[in-house]
Design a protein around this motif. Structure first.
Motif, PDB file in Angstrom:
ATOM      1  N   SER A 549       0.831  -1.196   0.000  1.00 51.08           N
ATOM      2  CA  SER A 549       0.000   0.000   0.000  1.00 51.08           C
ATOM      3  C   SER A 549       0.869   1.250   0.000  1.00 51.08           C
ATOM      4  CB  SER A 549      -0.920   0.008   1.221  1.00 51.08           C
ATOM      5  OG  SER A 549      -0.156   0.149   2.411  1.00 51.08           O
ATOM      6  N   ALA A 550       0.261   2.390  -0.280  1.00 51.84           N
ATOM      7  CA  ALA A 550       0.999   3.655  -0.263  1.00 51.84           C
ATOM      8  C   ALA A 550       1.488   3.978   1.148  1.00 51.84           C
ATOM      9  CB  ALA A 550       0.108   4.776  -0.798  1.00 51.84           C
ATOM     10  N   ASP A 551       0.696   3.611   2.171  1.00 53.18           N
ATOM     11  CA  ASP A 551       1.134   3.834   3.554  1.00 53.18           C
ATOM     12  C   ASP A 551       2.416   3.066   3.858  1.00 53.18           C
ATOM     13  OD1 ASP A 551      -0.939   5.568   4.769  1.00 53.18           O
ATOM     14  OD2 ASP A 551      -2.269   3.926   4.218  1.00 53.18           O
ATOM     15  N   GLU A 552       2.476   1.809   3.381  1.00 54.85           N
ATOM     16  CA  GLU A 552       3.665   0.988   3.643  1.00 54.85           C
ATOM     17  C   GLU A 552       4.879   1.523   2.902  1.00 54.85           C
ATOM     18  OE1 GLU A 552       1.488  -3.328   4.336  1.00 54.85           O
ATOM     19  OE2 GLU A 552       1.928  -2.660   2.301  1.00 54.85           O
ATOM     20  N   LEU A 553       4.668   1.991   1.667  1.00 61.58           N
ATOM     21  CA  LEU A 553       5.796   2.534   0.908  1.00 61.58           C
ATOM     22  C   LEU A 553       6.269   3.844   1.521  1.00 61.58           C
ATOM     23  CD1 LEU A 553       7.532   1.934  -1.575  1.00 61.58           C
ATOM     24  CD2 LEU A 553       5.966   3.336  -2.920  1.00 61.58           C
ATOM     25  N   ASP A 554       5.353   4.633   2.065  1.00 59.20           N
ATOM     26  CA  ASP A 554       5.713   5.888   2.723  1.00 59.20           C
ATOM     27  C   ASP A 554       6.577   5.631   3.957  1.00 59.20           C
ATOM     28  OD1 ASP A 554       5.486   8.777   3.230  1.00 59.20           O
ATOM     29  OD2 ASP A 554       4.248   8.153   4.931  1.00 59.20           O
ATOM     30  N   LYS A 555       6.288   4.543   4.661  1.00 62.84           N
ATOM     31  CA  LYS A 555       7.089   4.210   5.839  1.00 62.84           C
ATOM     32  C   LYS A 555       8.532   3.912   5.442  1.00 62.84           C
ATOM     33  CE  LYS A 555       3.376   2.410   8.761  1.00 62.84           C
ATOM     34  NZ  LYS A 555       2.799   1.207   9.426  1.00 62.84           N
TER      35      LYS A 555
END
Length: 623
Positions: A549-555
């Motif tokens: 997800s975009a949240d995981e890539l942002d992390k």
């Protein structure tokens, strides 16, 4: 006893062209001759061995012919009908409203002659109709009275006398011959229908070369569930707009019919009706009202592709898989907030599809579905629009009808499949990874296949309306420094802004929330054997490619592990994918540019891809 035709069946039909009630009809069995498809209806010659008449089977009986139940040289029993004169032709036409099969195709055509065994002569039809008082057999002294003298009064005379003894109101009811909608056609004379208003449109104004005016439509349904659209213009529109009320039953006469315009028709009927200021519309009494039977024409989920962005509405039946919470969506036309709820259904094709419900269907019926979703009920939905969101999606319209566990054979069959097999079967969304099949129409990943150069070589492509293609290619570059996601509302997925004080403000939901989610919105460079192009990719498709997800890539990016972030993007490159793309035009700095958008992404099925290539090679070899 061998099954055969009814003697003088055609004479019975012609002498009583509009029977008052099918229950009073005598046994009428005819042979079907010269059965063939004309336009979208089957026509035939109805024969009793002596006489024939041209017959028409309505479109709802076409399935009986296609299935082989009604066959050429077979026998049918006519249960309800109308005999019409056609102004442009001298012959009469038999419109068969209801019939049943008596026998399949016979070896030969039935032919008979009317003989008098006692006299030993052939009676010609003309002699039979002269109604001679008696026929004398010389030498025997026997008088043979004609058969017609046995019936001293005709059916019409008896009915006329019965009507004369009735009260005026009862006499009016008896004289009203109600025609089922399925029997109507443009060649008919006077007719009366008894219908319920199942949908009523708004009054609209128009302007064209002939002037200005107003118009509105209603959808009418009879007791059998057959529907027709009726249109009224100007004086007729103003006269009948307030009179037609949703759900009420009316007697309608003195209207005209014409072949339906497929581009604008909203119901399954070959014809559409026009009512003018001289048409008669009379509301039925409370004792005469009825609830129309809902008729479905189901489309399997894996065959929805051919209807994407088309004008035809479809009916779907499936087992309920999930129900979303209610969302509030802002309507673009008037900025009004409307409730929406998505449900997911599956059928025996092992495919699922998302159906969007709106307004009352979302709030009232949607809550009912949410309460029973754990029981996996069967849901039948009539009149859905097919769109291309997430590949293929369905959306309810104003006339949509939803039934839960309907008492129909399709529902029982689907429930039995789900209980015995479907529960443990993995389902796939119909919009992704479709297998090559002509049944799924032009929306399959394996049809409309083009190269990138086919799209990029035509800069004006998609100028009038979006066009859709399938391509096979590699992601050759994802720029790591681009804006790859946006902050989205957790309820409606729309972009949020910093709230007053703290949190995030959603303009769509008109509320402040402490948290938000990230959703992908980026461009990737795709290459194939013909060239390359930049393609816009949104959240669902990006998640399939990147694998998180975009949240995981942002992390990964925020943990100061730049290498991990870069490596995650590089893992995606040079992996083959199938893309379903749309091509449109947009303006940038007052200049029109081509925009290619990924509508669906799927990994390459090498077995299916090899089969497609072999088919292409075979086609080229045969040319």
């Amino acid at each position: 006893m061998a099954k055969t035709v009814t003697p003088d069946a055609i004479s019975i039909l012609l002498s009583n062209p509009s029977p008052d009630s099918s229950s009073n009809l005598p046994e009428i069995v005819v042979q079907v001759l010269d059965l063939k498809l004309t336009g979208n209806r089957y026509m035939f010659n109805a024969s009793d061995g002596k006489l024939t008449v041209r017959g028409i089977l309505p479109s709802n009986l076409s399935s009986e012919v296609i299935s082989g139940n009604i066959q050429n040289k077979g026998l049918i029993r006519i249960l309800d009908y109308t005999v019409n004169d056609i102004p442009t032709k001298s012959e009469k036409y038999l419109i068969v409203t209801k019939c049943e099969v008596v026998a399949p195709a016979l070896e030969m055509e039935i032919k008979s002659e009317v003989k008098s065994e006692e006299v030993g002569i052939i009676l010609k039809p003309k002699q039979e109709n002269e109604m001679k008082s008696e026929v004398k057999r010389e030498g025997a002294g026997i008088l043979v009275k004609p058969k017609q003298e046995i019936v001293t009064k005709s059916a019409a005379q008896i009915v006329h006398e019965q009507r004369g003894n009735m009260a005026p109101s009862a006499r009016l009811a008896m004289t009203r011959r109600v025609h089922p909608l399925v029997s109507l056609n443009p060649y008919q004379g006077n007719w009366t229908i008894k219908v319920s208003v199942t949908s009523k449109g708004n009054m609209r104004t128009y302007k064209n070369a002939r002037g200005e005016g107003c118009v509105f439509n209603v959808e009418l349904t009879d007791e059998d569930g057959t529907q027709i659209q009726a249109t009224m213009f100007n004086e007729a529109a103003r006269k009948f707009y307030d009179r037609f009320q949703l759900g009420k039953v009316y007697y309608i006469s003195r209207g005209t019919l014409r072949v339906a315009n497929k581009q604008f028709k909203t119901v399954q009927n070959d014809y559409e009706m026009n009512l003018n200021e001289n048409s008669e519309v009379e509301e039925a009494s409370n004792e005469e009202t009825f609830i129309p039977e809902t008729k479905f024409n189901f489309v399997q989920i894996d065959e929805l592709g051919r209807y994407v962005n088309g004008s035809d509405l479809v009916d779907v039946i499936g087992v309920l898989q999930s129900v979303s919470p209610t969302m509030s969506i802002r309507r673009k036309s008037n900025n009004e907030m409307v409730p929406k709820r998505d449900i997911t259904v599956a059928d025996e094709t092992k495919r699922t599809v998302v159906v969007s419900l709106w307004n009352d269907l979302a709030t009232n019926l949607g809550q009912e579905l949410l309460d029973v979703v754990d029981q996996s009920p069967v849901v039948a939905i009539k009149s859905l629009k097919v769109g291309d969101f997430q590949g293929i999606s369905l959306s309810a319209v104003g006339r949509s009808t939803v039934l839960i566990n309907p008492d129909i054979p399709e529902s029982k069959k689907l429930k039995a499949w789900f209980d015995s097999e479907g529960k443990g079967t993995s389902m796939a969304p119909v919009g992704s990874g479709l297998s090559p099949s002509t049944k799924t129409g032009v929306r399959s990943m394996y049809s409309d296949r083009v190269t990138l150069s086919h799209i990029t070589s035509d800069p004006s492509m998609g100028e009038e309306k979006p066009v859709y293609f399938s391509i096979r290619g590699f992601i050759s570059l994802i720029k790591p420094d681009q804006t790859m996601w946006y902050r989205a509302c957790k309820t409606c997925n729309k972009k949020v802004t910093d709230g007053m004080g703290s949190g995030y403000w959603c303009e769509g939901c008109q509320k402040n929330d402490d948290e938000c989610s990230l959703r992908y919105i980026m461009v990737v460079r795709v290459s194939d054997e013909s060239g390359e192009a930049w393609i816009s990719v949104f959240n669902n498709e990006a998640e399939k490619m990147i694998g998180c997800s975009a949240d995981e890539l942002d992390k990964l990016k925020s943990q100061m592990e730049e290498n991990s972030y870069q490596m995650k993007l590089k893992e995606v490159t040079w992996v083959p994918y199938l893309f379903r793309v749309s091509v449109t035009q947009h303006e940038y700095n007052n200049e029109k540019r081509q925009r290619i958008t990924a509508r669906d992404v799927a990994p390459v099925d090498f077995a299916a891809e090899s089969k497609l290539l072999l088919e292409e090679l075979t086609k080229k070899a045969s040319q």
